[in-house]
Write an enzyme that holds these catalytic residues in place. Structure first.
Site, PDB file in Angstrom:
ATOM      1  CG  HIS A  81       2.909   1.755   5.291  1.00 54.28           C
ATOM      2  ND1 HIS A  81       1.807   1.714   6.119  1.00 54.28           N
ATOM      3  CD2 HIS A  81       2.474   2.275   4.116  1.00 54.28           C
ATOM      4  CE1 HIS A  81       0.753   2.175   5.469  1.00 54.28           C
ATOM      5  NE2 HIS A  81       1.137   2.524   4.255  1.00 54.28           N
ATOM      6  NE  ARG A 114       2.478   2.568  -1.961  1.00 55.71           N
ATOM      7  CZ  ARG A 114       3.293   1.774  -1.271  1.00 55.71           C
ATOM      8  NH1 ARG A 114       3.667   0.612  -1.802  1.00 55.71           N
ATOM      9  NH2 ARG A 114       3.728   2.123  -0.085  1.00 55.71           N
ATOM     10  CE  LYS A 174       4.350   5.743  -2.473  1.00 54.93           C
ATOM     11  NZ  LYS A 174       3.880   6.813  -1.570  1.00 54.93           N
ATOM     12  CG  HIS A 185      -4.401   5.455  -2.019  1.00 54.96           C
ATOM     13  ND1 HIS A 185      -3.422   4.584  -2.476  1.00 54.96           N
ATOM     14  CD2 HIS A 185      -3.919   5.951  -0.850  1.00 54.96           C
ATOM     15  CE1 HIS A 185      -2.407   4.573  -1.629  1.00 54.96           C
ATOM     16  NE2 HIS A 185      -2.686   5.382  -0.630  1.00 54.96           N
TER      17      HIS A 185
END
Length: 304
Positions: free
Chosen positions: A276, A159, A182, A250
């Protein structure tokens, strides 16, 4: 006006999400805005201050009114679904502590959404983007910097926030990067020779000192690089190449995943590389790949 008790409850819930859920600050800010918007609507809807007792009495009809209001002011189905998810999470936490029945809120269905597929670039277009990005600055070190960042997005699937969070301690790039993504989730990402070469070229030209504790990628004045210069370089490159608006930084990460899948990459391995949390997110790329194959098929076998 939202009562002090409810304001305090919202703050404690956000602390809970930060501590136990591992939510990033941007996520927490979005949660807070979504729940505050919901509470403000309920206050106007009932023309009374919203305290813990009032919020526990929210009905199915109230939820429908809120959702209709949000759509009426132009909120997309996707944004409304996100807001509803935040409200449900808050209610689930609050009801467990206050002892009320949250069924009216938790049973509310999110609006139907058309699945959005990632828009990756094919390999040739991705190469041309890298070449065009290098031409967007007359300052050699800035051009090298932008190419290095975009190469990390495409070559390592990072990212943009992850690429810009690298520090001088990572230079020269190792064979494997430890990336914190994340929710504070760590993953190991192999570094391709092209990415190492691009970062090395940038480091040699960068006029700012490469201190281990300072950001690897620097702005013109020496501070941490923000995403905007990279976005602008991509915008200029895609206009020069005649690519669609979906050719964003992205999209280079999407391209990384799709190209790996096309080459026979394992879905679970790609999930790990991308960071993910759910395999279902990664499975979106199988739909992209299938859509691309059908497009090739239709061109090769036109209907009569």
């Amino acid at each position: 006006m939202i009562s002090p008790a409810l304001t305090d409850a919202l703050g404690r819930w956000l602390d809970h999400e930060r501590a136990l859920g591992g939510a990033a600050q941007n996520t927490l800010t979005a949660y807070q805005a979504d729940v505050l918007g919901f509470l403000a609507f309920m206050q106007r809807h009932h023309t009374e201050a919203q305290g813990l007792a009032a919020i526990a009495r929210v009905t199915v009809s109230d939820m429908r009114s809120w959702m209709a209001h949000e759509r009426g002011r132009g909120l997309s189905a996707r944004s409304l679904a996100r807001a509803l998810s935040a409200v449900k999470s808050f209610y689930r936490w609050l009801s467990a502590r206050e002892g009320f029945e949250p069924t009216a809120v938790l049973s509310t269905r999110a609006p139907r959404m058309k699945a959005r597929l990632p828009r990756p670039l094919d390999e040739e277009a991705a190469h041309r983007v890298l070449e065009a990005v290098e031409l967007q600055s007359t300052e050699p070190w800035v051009a090298a910097r932008d190419v290095a960042v975009v190469t990390l997005l495409w070559g390592c699937g990072l990212r943009i926030s992850e690429a810009l969070s690298l520090t001088g301690a990572e230079a020269p790039l190792p064979d494997t990067l430890r990336i914190t993504g994340k929710g504070g989730k760590e993953r190991l990402v192999p570094v391709l020779p092209a990415a190492r070469q691009a970062v090395s070229a940038y480091v040699k030209l960068c006029p700012h000192p490469m201190d281990a504790a300072l950001p690897l990628f620097r702005g013109v004045r020496g501070g941490a690089l923000s995403p905007r210069p990279i976005q602008k370089a991509m915008e200029a490159a895609r206009m020069q190449l005649g690519l669609p608006p979906t050719a964003t930084p992205h999209a280079m990460r999407h391209s990384f995943a799709t190209h790996l899948l096309s080459a026979g990459g394992d879905l679970r391995a790609i999930q790990e590389l991308l960071g993910h949390a759910s395999l279902s997110t990664t499975q979106t790329y199988t739909a992209v790949d299938a859509a691309r194959l059908m497009e090739i098929y239709d061109k090769a076998h036109p209907r009569a």
